[in-house]
Design an enzyme around this catalytic site. Structure first.
Site, PDB file in Angstrom:
ATOM      1  CB  ALA A 284      -4.536  31.360  30.901  1.00 40.66           C
ATOM      2  CB  ILE A 286      -5.036  36.941  25.763  1.00 36.49           C
ATOM      3  CG1 ILE A 286      -4.599  36.079  24.580  1.00 36.49           C
ATOM      4  CG2 ILE A 286      -5.411  38.342  25.291  1.00 36.49           C
ATOM      5  CD1 ILE A 286      -5.728  35.728  23.637  1.00 36.49           C
ATOM      6  CD  GLU A 288      -8.629  38.398  29.654  1.00 34.35           C
ATOM      7  OE1 GLU A 288      -9.153  37.806  30.603  1.00 34.35           O
ATOM      8  OE2 GLU A 288      -7.589  37.996  29.099  1.00 34.35           O
ATOM      9  CG  ASP A 330       3.494  83.294  38.288  1.00 35.18           C
ATOM     10  OD1 ASP A 330       4.431  84.104  38.145  1.00 35.18           O
ATOM     11  OD2 ASP A 330       2.319  83.636  38.473  1.00 35.18           O
ATOM     12  CG  ASN A 726      -6.426  34.014  33.319  1.00 29.84           C
ATOM     13  OD1 ASN A 726      -5.486  34.774  33.146  1.00 29.84           O
ATOM     14  ND2 ASN A 726      -7.646  34.270  32.884  1.00 29.84           N
ATOM     15  CG  ASP A 730      -2.967  36.263  35.371  1.00 26.64           C
ATOM     16  OD1 ASP A 730      -1.888  35.828  35.800  1.00 26.64           O
ATOM     17  OD2 ASP A 730      -3.316  36.187  34.185  1.00 26.64           O
TER      18      ASP A 730
END
Length: 891
Positions: A284, A286, A288, A330, A726, A730
């Site tokens: 949970a 990490i 990834e 320009d 998680n 998350d």
């Protein structure tokens, strides 16, 4: 059925015309093109193979974290904990589906971005020169290619003028290749097939007409495209930084989970439970999913920019947008409207201001003889129409303008007079052309004259250059030797000081074509073109100043014209603003430090060559500036490529410029650059938001379990509860944070340092304080439930679980900085945030209500008089963090 011609270099043009059933003058008809596209498909290389949905799904299971969960599931089954084993398998499946959905979204977004960046080509169909998507070209199409175009398919040349091609993209040869029309015998190597043009190469000089002989995968470039398909996919600098961050967090998490495991064993807790907890916590904690969430945020942001006429070709450009410190812009079309119109005519014997009324050419303040009846006026119209590659097709709403805006303005000027462009071009067929070159600053064409002398030469270009090349002056009494060139330069300066762009015209009549071009030229006069500044530019330049961005005008136009526009747009404030002429710029290697310092403070560079643009970019980069450069011509390509962020013009830009650029402005407007920088800063801020959010939430979970273990309290979180957290808290809030609009004050902050990491020291301090706030709340409710309410360990665990969920959800409101209102900011105004929070709450309620999930998560019934304490404790981290922000410990 037609087939690509594989040996086109050996076959005469007339035979190719028959083989491809086309017309060398009129090209294909639109109906025939539609039929051929249906039969043979689009002109695409297929470099980007679409990912199979099954492959995307299977990739979600190829991960060390999934394998660890699978092993944990195996252990559960081995210990006959069937429900837990199946629950872990369910977690694996749900995680895989979430990952699949996110990657699928990223793939779709990237495909949409690639479609936005498609190139165009000039093609002759039904006898008309039109602009068409390169992907919609087919066998037998008749192309008109000029300097700056990228060749969109393999072609056989049927006509060319001073043609030069750079074929490095295909052959690796960097030098310019001269082309021919004649048939080539035998089977020469690719680089020696000089009567062909190849897909992906660039027209560096001159122009040509060519028949398409092969498209898509049948082209020489298409035959080797499988190499690009098999090559590894590159990742952006941002993804690299996120991967490095994830690797560091991996080792930190492993260390902390090992500490938790050791403490649990020392305290005599269930070893199997502690192993499961450590594994779940490690998985949970990490993040990834960071790289893929970042890709989605970047791609979605780029699609939003596309709706505002900014096409971003490279995702990595979003980082650079937020770091940009200097913009070289320009003048024409970027700071001005690029709606050029003929405003003033200057001759030796008269002057007139021009305007159009009911599509008729009118004169105002005319001096000298009636200009519309003069020979000089007639010659000016003739040269304007003949020394011109633009075309105006159709009428009214169906009118299509093809070519340079200045040349289109000349055609409108001619067509609204007594004689028409088509009549002039029919009476004087073109025999030869010397295309405009940024070094010579002139264009010349040779025509049949229809009388003695036999040939007519038409010249147009910069006033000082055409004057230098002219020997005679056209007066009302005929031609006389041209002596006082300075007088004409002063007249040009007067118009330029009013903001008008000037262009000079000359001609000659010769008996032999070999005598043509730049010999015995008769100077006719010049035209002043009106190109008003864009009204919105002044505000945009002020926004850049507030954002710490220096804006520098770099133009090939007259210094006085440049200064006039600079004053009108607010780029400079005083008449005596510093302006550097191109002839004052010495080679880069010979510049002294004092000269470099002066140049860095100069706001206007005029009459600058493409090579000098490249030098300017190098000078600023050597001083550690992050540089954005605008450009439209083929000769701008080196500077665009060298700049940290190359910005090509979509309307007037050449395909070569677009090819190397990072951004393409579909409307050519400076305000679009400012919008891109603003949104680029906002997108990067969003990425920082969800990185900070995820890290602080994950760290809080580790701290909660660690503190509880050290304090010998009841288990605050079970392994499956951690995995549930998680998945829920998350994913949805992180995705929603990527959808934030940029903050109101994002353009009142200085550019971000390019060497600064994604998470700087100040942010790490914030992450720790955020995590500590959440940890205090969760440990507080755990302690309160055990020692004050004297609940069972299961109820205490559930209260901890609910408190952590709510605390992490409310945590999104802590992310805006102290300079923003807590109640009104980009997060509170983001509907996706509210939808994400609602979704998470609904999922949590359903988890409690569904018996199987209820059992898996070890949730039990809790009375409201006990459950209510979750809400004040979950709000504590918000108050805790806001206190630290108010005393400026964190921002």
């Amino acid at each position: 059925m037609l087939k690509p011609i594989i040996n086109a270099w050996q076959i005469p043009v007339k035979e190719i015309e028959k083989l491809l059933e086309t017309d060398l003058q009129k090209g294909l008809s639109e109906s025939e093109v539609a039929n051929r596209l249906t039969l043979y498909g689009l002109n695409i290389l297929g470099l980007h193979q679409e990912e199979s949905l099954w492959k995307l799904l299977l990739q979600q299971f190829i991960s060390p974290l999934v394998w660890i969960l699978a092993i944990a599931s195996g252990f559960a089954f081995a210990f006959q904990e069937w429900l837990e084993g199946f629950a872990i398998l369910g977690v694996i499946l749900i995680n895989a589906l979430i990952g699949f959905f996110m990657e699928w979204q990223a793939v779709r977004s990237m495909e949409a971005l690639r479609n936005l960046a498609q190139s165009n080509a000039n093609v002759i169909r039904d006898g008309n020169l039109i602009k068409e998507k390169s992907s919609h070209l087919t066998l037998g199409d008749l192309l008109f290619l000029e300097a700056g175009d990228v060749v969109p398919a393999d072609c056989r040349i049927i006509a060319q003028s001073n043609l030069g091609v750079k074929e490095a993209a295909l052959t690796g040869e960097s030098t310019q290749v001269r082309k021919q029309l004649e048939v080539i015998e035998g089977t020469p190597i690719l680089a020696n097939r000089n009567n062909l043009l190849f897909n992906g190469t660039t027209i560096s000089r001159g122009n040509a007409k060519a028949i398409v002989t092969a498209t898509g995968k049948s082209t020489e470039l298409g035959k080797i495209s499988h190499l690009a398909q098999s090559a590894g996919k590159g990742i952006t600098p941002l993804e690299k930084k996120l991967n490095v961050l994830s690797q560091k967090l991996l080792w930190l998490t492993l260390l902390l989970t090992l500490i938790i495991l050791v403490i649990g064993v020392i305290q005599g807790r269930d070893i199997y439970l502690m192993i499961k907890t450590a594994v779940a916590l490690g998985i949970a904690a990490i993040p990834e999913g960071l790289p893929i969430v970042a890709t989605i945020a970047l791609a979605r942001g780029m699609l939003r920019l596309a709706k505002h006429n900014v096409v971003v070709k490279k995702l990595s450009a979003v980082e650079t947008l937020g770091e940009t410190e200097v913009i070289f812009t320009d003048k024409t079309g970027t700071l001005t409207e690029n709606r050029l119109s003929v405003d003033t005519l200057i001759f030796e014997f008269g002057k007139a201001d021009v305007f159009f009324q009911e599509d008729q050419l009118k004169f105002e303040k005319a001096e000298g003889q009636l200009l519309s009846e003069s020979f000089a006026f007639e010659q000016l119209q003739k040269v304007s129409a003949l020394c011109n590659n633009a075309a105006i097709n159709g009428n009214g709403k169906n009118q299509q303008n093809v070519g340079d805006p200045l040349e289109i303005a000349l055609l409108k000027f001619v067509n609204n007079g007594s004689i028409k462009t088509n009549e002039l071009r029919k009476a004087h067929p073109r025999l030869k052309e010397i295309p405009f070159d940024s070094n010579t600053k002139m264009m010349g064409t040779l025509h049949e004259n229809g009388k003695r002398p036999d040939y007519l030469v038409c010249i147009k270009g910069a006033v000082e250059v055409v004057l230098k090349e002219s020997d005679f002056l056209l007066t009302k009494n005929g031609k006389t030797p041209l002596k006082d060139r300075q007088k004409w330069i002063e007249k040009s300066n007067q118009l330029a000081s009013k903001g008008l762009r000037t262009l000079a015209f000359a001609y000659s009549e010769v008996n032999e074509p070999e005598d043509a071009f730049f010999h015995n030229l008769i100077f006719i006069g010049f035209i002043g073109f009106l190109d008003p500044p864009r009204q919105e530019v002044k505000k945009a330049i002020k926004t850049c100043r507030d954002a710490g961005i220096q804006v520098v005008m770099v133009t090939g136009d007259h210094p006085e014209t440049a200064k006039n526009i600079a004053i009108k747009t607010g780029l400079v404030e005083a008449e005596n603003a510093s302006t550097v002429h191109g002839n004052q710029l010495r080679p880069l290697e010979s510049l002294q430090e004092s000269e470099i310092q002066k140049m860095i403070k100069t706001p206007i560079f005029a009459r600058v060559s493409p090579a000098q643009k490249l030098d300017l970019v190098t000078i600023y980069q050597n001083k550690n500036y992050t540089v954005g450069m605008t450009g439209d011509g083929i000769n701008d390509a080196p500077a665009l490529k060298k700049a940290d962020i190359g910005i090509a013009m979509g309307k007037r830009g050449t395909e070569a410029a677009k090819e190397v650029a990072d951004l393409i402005l579909e409307d050519d407007a400076f305000t679009s650059i400012v919008l891109a920088i603003k949104q680029g800063r906002g997108i990067f801020q969003n990425i920082r938001y969800f990185v900070v959010y995820l890290l602080s939430c994950n760290l809080s979970e580790i701290l909660v379990v660690t503190v509880a273990a050290i304090s010998n309290l009841a288990t605050p979180l079970l392994p499956l509860q951690i995995l549930f957290l998680n998945m829920v808290t998350d994913v949805f809030p992180a995705l929603a944070l990527g959808m934030n609009k940029e903050a109101d004050n994002v353009m009142q902050q200085p550019p971000r340092n390019s060497r600064e990491p994604i998470i700087n020291q100040a942010m790490w301090k914030s992450i720790v304080i955020y995590a500590v706030g959440i940890t205090l709340a969760v440990i507080g409710v755990l302690y309160y439930s055990i020692f004050h309410l004297e609940t069972t360990p299961t109820v205490a665990n559930n209260l901890t679980f609910y408190t952590l969920i709510l605390a992490q959800l409310w945590h999104v409101f802590n992310l805006p900085n102290i300079h923003q209102s807590f109640f009104k900011n980009e997060i509170t105004q983001n509907i996706h945030i509210w939808m994400a929070l609602l979704t998470c709450l609904v999922i949590t309620v359903l988890a409690y209500q569904i018996p199987v999930v209820n059992d898996v998560l070890n949730l039990t019934f809790i009375e409201w008089k006990t459950l209510y304490i979750v809400f004040p404790f979950s709000l504590f981290p918000v108050l805790f963090v806001q206190f630290f922000k108010r005393i400026r410990i964190i921002v």
